[in-house]
Design a protein around this motif. Sequence first.
Motif, mmCIF file in Angstrom:
data_model
loop_
_atom_site.group_PDB
_atom_site.id
_atom_site.type_symbol
_atom_site.label_atom_id
_atom_site.label_comp_id
_atom_site.label_asym_id
_atom_site.label_seq_id
_atom_site.Cartn_x
_atom_site.Cartn_y
_atom_site.Cartn_z
ATOM 1 N N ILE A 1 0.850 -1.195 0.000
ATOM 2 C CA ILE A 1 0.000 0.000 0.000
ATOM 3 C C ILE A 1 0.885 1.245 0.000
ATOM 4 N N PRO A 2 0.813 2.077 -1.036
ATOM 5 C CA PRO A 2 1.658 3.282 -1.104
ATOM 6 C C PRO A 2 1.048 4.432 -0.293
ATOM 7 N N PHE A 3 1.260 4.400 1.013
ATOM 8 C CA PHE A 3 0.605 5.379 1.886
ATOM 9 C C PHE A 3 0.926 6.820 1.503
ATOM 10 N N ASP A 4 2.160 7.073 1.065
ATOM 11 C CA ASP A 4 2.515 8.443 0.678
ATOM 12 C C ASP A 4 1.673 8.900 -0.506
ATOM 13 N N ARG A 5 1.470 8.012 -1.477
ATOM 14 C CA ARG A 5 0.696 8.375 -2.658
ATOM 15 C C ARG A 5 -0.780 8.552 -2.306
ATOM 16 N N LEU A 6 -1.256 7.820 -1.294
ATOM 17 C CA LEU A 6 -2.662 7.902 -0.899
ATOM 18 C C LEU A 6 -2.945 9.077 0.040
ATOM 19 N N ASP A 7 -1.896 9.721 0.540
ATOM 20 C CA ASP A 7 -2.069 10.865 1.444
ATOM 21 C C ASP A 7 -2.302 12.115 0.605
ATOM 22 N N VAL A 8 -3.573 12.465 0.410
ATOM 23 C CA VAL A 8 -3.913 13.572 -0.483
ATOM 24 C C VAL A 8 -3.649 14.924 0.172
ATOM 25 N N ARG B 1 -0.900 15.589 1.760
ATOM 26 C CA ARG B 1 0.492 15.798 1.345
ATOM 27 C C ARG B 1 0.579 16.169 -0.139
ATOM 28 N N ARG B 2 -0.355 15.657 -0.922
ATOM 29 C CA ARG B 2 -0.338 15.902 -2.378
ATOM 30 C C ARG B 2 -1.316 17.009 -2.785
ATOM 31 N N SER B 3 -1.735 17.815 -1.840
ATOM 32 C CA SER B 3 -2.807 18.778 -2.113
ATOM 33 C C SER B 3 -2.449 19.758 -3.232
ATOM 34 N N LEU C 1 -7.225 19.094 4.536
ATOM 35 C CA LEU C 1 -7.262 19.314 3.091
ATOM 36 C C LEU C 1 -7.974 20.630 2.765
ATOM 37 N N ALA C 2 -9.051 20.921 3.492
ATOM 38 C CA ALA C 2 -9.759 22.184 3.280
ATOM 39 C C ALA C 2 -8.875 23.376 3.624
ATOM 40 N N MET C 3 -8.028 23.236 4.645
ATOM 41 C CA MET C 3 -7.114 24.310 5.015
ATOM 42 C C MET C 3 -5.981 24.445 4.004
ATOM 43 N N ALA C 4 -5.537 23.301 3.470
ATOM 44 C CA ALA C 4 -4.428 23.332 2.509
ATOM 45 C C ALA C 4 -4.847 23.910 1.168
ATOM 46 N N ARG C 5 -6.100 23.664 0.746
ATOM 47 C CA ARG C 5 -6.564 24.130 -0.554
ATOM 48 C C ARG C 5 -7.920 24.830 -0.433
#
Length: 404
Positions: free
Chosen positions: A317-324, A326-328, A354-358
């Motif tokens: 499971i690619p947790f880094d890729r699934l952490d949106v 972090r990828r916002s 996520l709402a705070m990041a974007r």
Amino acid sequence: MMDPRRAAGSTPALVGALRLTITALSASLAILLTAMAVVAGRLARRVVTPAARVADTTVTALDTAAQTITLVRSDDTRLPGRYGLFTTGTEPYLKLGTVLSEGERTVTRKLLTHIPHSGRVGADAAFSGWYYDRPEQLQLPFTPELIGAPLGPSPAWLFPAAEPSSRWVIQIHGRGTTRAEALRAVPVFRDLGYTSLLVSYRNDGEAPRSRQGTYTLGATEWRDIDAAISFARRRGARRIVLMGWSMGGAIALQAALSSAHREHIDGIVLDSPAIDWADVLRHQAGLRRLPRPLVGLALGALGASWAGPMRGGGAAIPFDRLDVVRRSAELRHPMLILHSDDDGFVPSDASHALAMARPDLVELEVFTEARHTKLWNYDPERWTRAIRRWVTERGLDSDPAEDS
């Protein structure tokens, strides 16, 4: 003063005792580590293995004369609103209405599914936010479809818009459920002029099974949504909204980030989404009071390619890729998130983050008391109003051709 000869004689005995102690401690440590690895492996397999629905409440009484049912009281069973109940006996699924009375240990609710006097219901039951469990219950026109997904034909339901329209919403259900979970959302989108496509995806019990038969929590399932977007485009879709429920939210986000058709996605709606899986799994482990080292081992088993045997096979499971969160910065689509702060299964922390990041893209509608994927059930008017307003304010309530 000790005789030097006695001291010298005691040294081998002391060394021998120390060796025995170290050996015993090493053996105990090895046993402990092995036991932790076994438990961590079981926890890891549990996360990625599609599971049958399990009972989470108990039926304590059924009154067919009054058409009421009494359940063990819990944070879910005491919620106001309309719900479903998976049971055994003569009725496999029941619709439940309002709470009529609540005691210290039980809750009595109105039955919205009529049970005849001869009917019986087993004690073990599963409380559900589905409400509708079959497409016919919406009393709207629909057709069964097959989508040519990478692993083979995947069944879907297609609810056409009331009038000809190039606006489509693709509904993506959550972990351990089926496309019936999303039936609740068909009416609001139909009223907005949308065709609804309720899809299945690999390993959900309806779509084809992968070779390993395990979930990847969105990391590969998004490819089946990519196929659904292609299907919609071939059928005339020009404006596409993805709506994901729970793990379906993670799948929708991965499709928005990775799909070759992402330029055809106009917006995303998420209900109780899993945005950061590592955070979700730590939260669930905390609810079970599992030791942190054990949780760390389980996450390691899920994320490491070498740990396939521990998790029962399947891809890491690619947790880094699934952490949106972090990828916002990679996000490009407007998004509405509906989440309850006391979700009980998927914490809302990542939705807030996520709402705070974007803030330029993401709008968060915060509920309380509504629990996991039960927001429509708890307050259907507010849930419907939030989606309708978001679609309208972003101009997604008209066909692209009408905008020119």
